[in-house]
Design an enzyme around this catalytic site. Structure first.
Site, mmCIF file in Angstrom:
data_model
loop_
_atom_site.group_PDB
_atom_site.id
_atom_site.type_symbol
_atom_site.label_atom_id
_atom_site.label_comp_id
_atom_site.label_asym_id
_atom_site.label_seq_id
_atom_site.Cartn_x
_atom_site.Cartn_y
_atom_site.Cartn_z
ATOM 1 C CB CYS A 29 -0.937 0.013 1.206
ATOM 2 S SG CYS A 29 -0.072 -0.105 2.771
ATOM 3 N N GLY A 55 -0.756 0.264 -4.757
ATOM 4 C CA GLY A 55 -1.952 -0.499 -4.414
ATOM 5 C C GLY A 55 -3.114 -0.088 -5.282
ATOM 6 C CG ASN A 133 3.648 0.815 3.074
ATOM 7 O OD1 ASN A 133 3.425 -0.331 2.694
ATOM 8 N ND2 ASN A 133 4.614 1.557 2.570
ATOM 9 N N GLY A 134 3.017 -1.809 5.324
ATOM 10 C CA GLY A 134 3.928 -2.810 5.858
ATOM 11 C C GLY A 134 3.171 -4.060 6.252
ATOM 12 C CB CYS A 268 12.311 -2.757 1.343
ATOM 13 S SG CYS A 268 11.844 -3.775 -0.075
ATOM 14 C CE1 TYR A 274 7.403 -3.763 -11.113
ATOM 15 C CE2 TYR A 274 6.563 -4.408 -8.971
ATOM 16 C CZ TYR A 274 6.357 -4.198 -10.322
ATOM 17 O OH TYR A 274 5.128 -4.419 -10.870
ATOM 18 C CB SER A 315 9.260 -2.389 -13.928
ATOM 19 O OG SER A 315 9.049 -3.650 -14.537
ATOM 20 C CG ASP A 377 10.982 -8.001 -16.535
ATOM 21 O OD1 ASP A 377 10.637 -6.889 -16.095
ATOM 22 O OD2 ASP A 377 10.193 -8.953 -16.682
ATOM 23 C CG ASP A 378 10.776 -5.771 -12.393
ATOM 24 O OD1 ASP A 378 10.467 -6.464 -11.410
ATOM 25 O OD2 ASP A 378 10.012 -5.578 -13.353
ATOM 26 C CB CYS A 414 8.662 -10.081 0.996
ATOM 27 S SG CYS A 414 8.617 -8.576 2.006
ATOM 28 C CB CYS A 471 15.189 -5.574 4.340
ATOM 29 S SG CYS A 471 14.238 -7.125 4.373
#
Length: 497
Positions: A29, A55, A133-134, A268, A274, A315, A377-378, A414, A471
């Protein structure tokens, strides 16, 4: 059909997105808040529109007006389809508002309006709303404890635990209750919250997810990314630091403190690869420039003789530009994305269903025919989209297809706010690089190394294996916070080396 929305009739083209089949990681989100401007909810709607990439499932806004109190609106779908409605926005008056766009990770999948944030709670000292968010990695244990003590949950979201923990706190003020609640929480959280007079922002001690502070006239803004500041004409002030809480009101401005024990940050790294928009600034670095540099590192690590470097849009574009610049191989738009898909409704047929990727991506045949093509690509998650795109390129007459991936192999799920398939469904969890190449049936396949990714993100010496700077659990399997809930369900951590 997309597993995240119920089947629609007439047929919904969005269900055939190449990125809805579990082959792209999806951020949970985005959060946004504004204090000290007239009709703050309108600014929040614009900010959420800029954060829509974080999101697309649903969005919500909560606002406060000194005369009319708290009001809210929660809707499914895109911001542009809901929060541009003048009649709706007139029901959201006041100088203070927060908002949230959602892609569900924790909680029920699909159309459940009670799971749409921001969440609101009425306390003895007044109301408060929270947008998160998380992902809370001990939410199951917290929820079980709270229910046993009499809490009644209204949603399946892990974020609602924070409201209930606040309600049970013995602290006097809402910011203090929030501190108290968040000390019980494990995992990742970047939070934008509000009371009747205050805008609150807080990040977890590791700073896994982003949050920044902006200024608009005499008012203040909190946002997941700087690109959302740009859309409302706000000035970027700084990032909220890992473990920091800011409490903002119109009289005293920004009050900052650090209620949690200080630990080395672990932002992160996939935000650089991305999740974040390329026009955002993360950690003082341009996301676009980091992605371009990823392409440079890829070209150094994995050169190949070819005629064209083509991104998988959108991306893969910055990394493809970097690869082309470093390798000297011409950059070209070999795949064109249809920017005007939107929501088009037609009667379903088997032929239409089988079009899949071709509905949104099309090969530039005149350019590709007879060429040795490097596709950038990502990431590769399940590999399903990569196989389809490879086949499209071959069908267009390409002589060779080489994949270059702007992240290391995604081999671990994740648990910090990203929707990741189960580990056994991740291609890199069950195959080595050569096996993946054979599975995708391409002439070559190379991923950037973890050290190369770190160098691109500004760490000249690469990854510090004793104390990683980011991370990177989705690549390394090294989780900075133990995923307690998943371990309870039987998830096996990586064996110590």
């Amino acid at each position: 059909m997309s597993k995240h929305m119920p089947p629609a009739h007439p047929f919904d083209f969005d269900a055939l997105s190449p990125f809805d089949d579990g082959d792209k990681l999806k951020e949970e989100c985005g959060v946004f808040g504004v204090l000290g401007v007239a009709d703050a909810a309108n600014f929040v709607a614009l900010g959420l529109h800029a954060l829509q990439h974080r999101g697309q499932e649903a969005g919500g806004i909560v606002c406060h007006h000194p005369e009319f109190g708290f009001n809210s609106a929660h809707r499914f779908g895109y911001v542009r389809d809901n929060f541009t409605n003048a009649t709706l926005m007139q029901t959201l008056p006041g100088p203070l508002a927060i908002g949230h766009v959602r892609y569900s990770t924790a909680g029920a999948k699909g159309a459940v309006i009670r799971d749409v944030q921001p969440f609101f709670g009425e306390f003895s000292m007044g109301g408060a709303a929270i947008a998160h968010n998380g992902n809370i990695t001990n939410a199951i244990a917290l929820r079980r404890e709270l229910i046993e003590r009499g809490s009644i949950f209204q949603s399946s979201s892990d974020s609602e635990c924070i409201i209930h923990l606040m309600a049970r706190s013995l602290q006097k003020g809402i910011p203090e209750r929030m501190e108290d609640a968040l000390r019980r929480v494990e995992g990742a959280f970047s939070i934008v919250a509000m009371t009747r007079t205050k805008l609150i922002g807080v990040r977890d001690p590791l700073g896994v997810r982003p949050l920044c502070l902006g200024k608009i006239g005499d008012g203040w803004v909190l946002s997941s990314e700087t690109c959302a500041l740009d859309i409302i004409g706000a000035d970027y002030v700084r990032e909220i630091e890992p473990g920091e809480m800011v409490v903002i009101d119109e009289k005293r401005g920004v009050q900052s403190h650090f209620p949690f024990r200080r630990v080395p940050s672990r932002f992160c790294i996939f935000e650089h690869v991305y999740f974040s928009r390329p026009d955002s600034i993360i950690g003082g670095r341009s996301v676009y420039e980091t992605r371009r540099q990823i392409g440079v590192e890829l070209a150094r690590e994995a050169p190949v003789d070819a005629d064209l470097v083509c991104p998988v849009p959108d991306s893969g574009t910055p990394a493809a530009i970097g690869y082309s610049q470093e390798s000297g191989i011409p950059y070209a738009m070999g795949i064109i994305r249809n920017q005007y898909m939107g929501r088009t409704f037609i009667e379903p047929t088997e032929q239409i269903r089988n079009m899949g990727v071709r509905l949104k991506l099309n090969v530039n045949r005149a350019l590709i025919r007879g060429k040795r093509v490097i596709l950038v690509d990502d990431s590769v998650v399940r590999g399903t989209t990569s196989r389809k795109i490879k086949q499209m390129i071959l069908d267009a007459g390409a002589a060779e297809v080489h994949f270059r991936i702007a992240s290391p192999p995604t081999a671990w799920p994740c648990f910090y706010g990203v929707d990741t398939p189960q580990r056994e469904k991740l291609l890199a969890a069950t195959m080595n690089e050569e096996e993946m190449r054979e599975h995708l049936a391409v002439d070559s396949l190379k991923f950037i190394s973890l050290d190369g990714l770190y160098r691109a993100a500004g760490e000249a010496e690469g990854r510090n294996n004793k104390c990683p700077q980011y991370c990177d659990a989705c690549f390394s399997g090294e989780y900075p916070v133990a995923p307690s809930d998943m371990i309870e369900k039987g998830f096996q951590l990586k064996a110590a080396e």
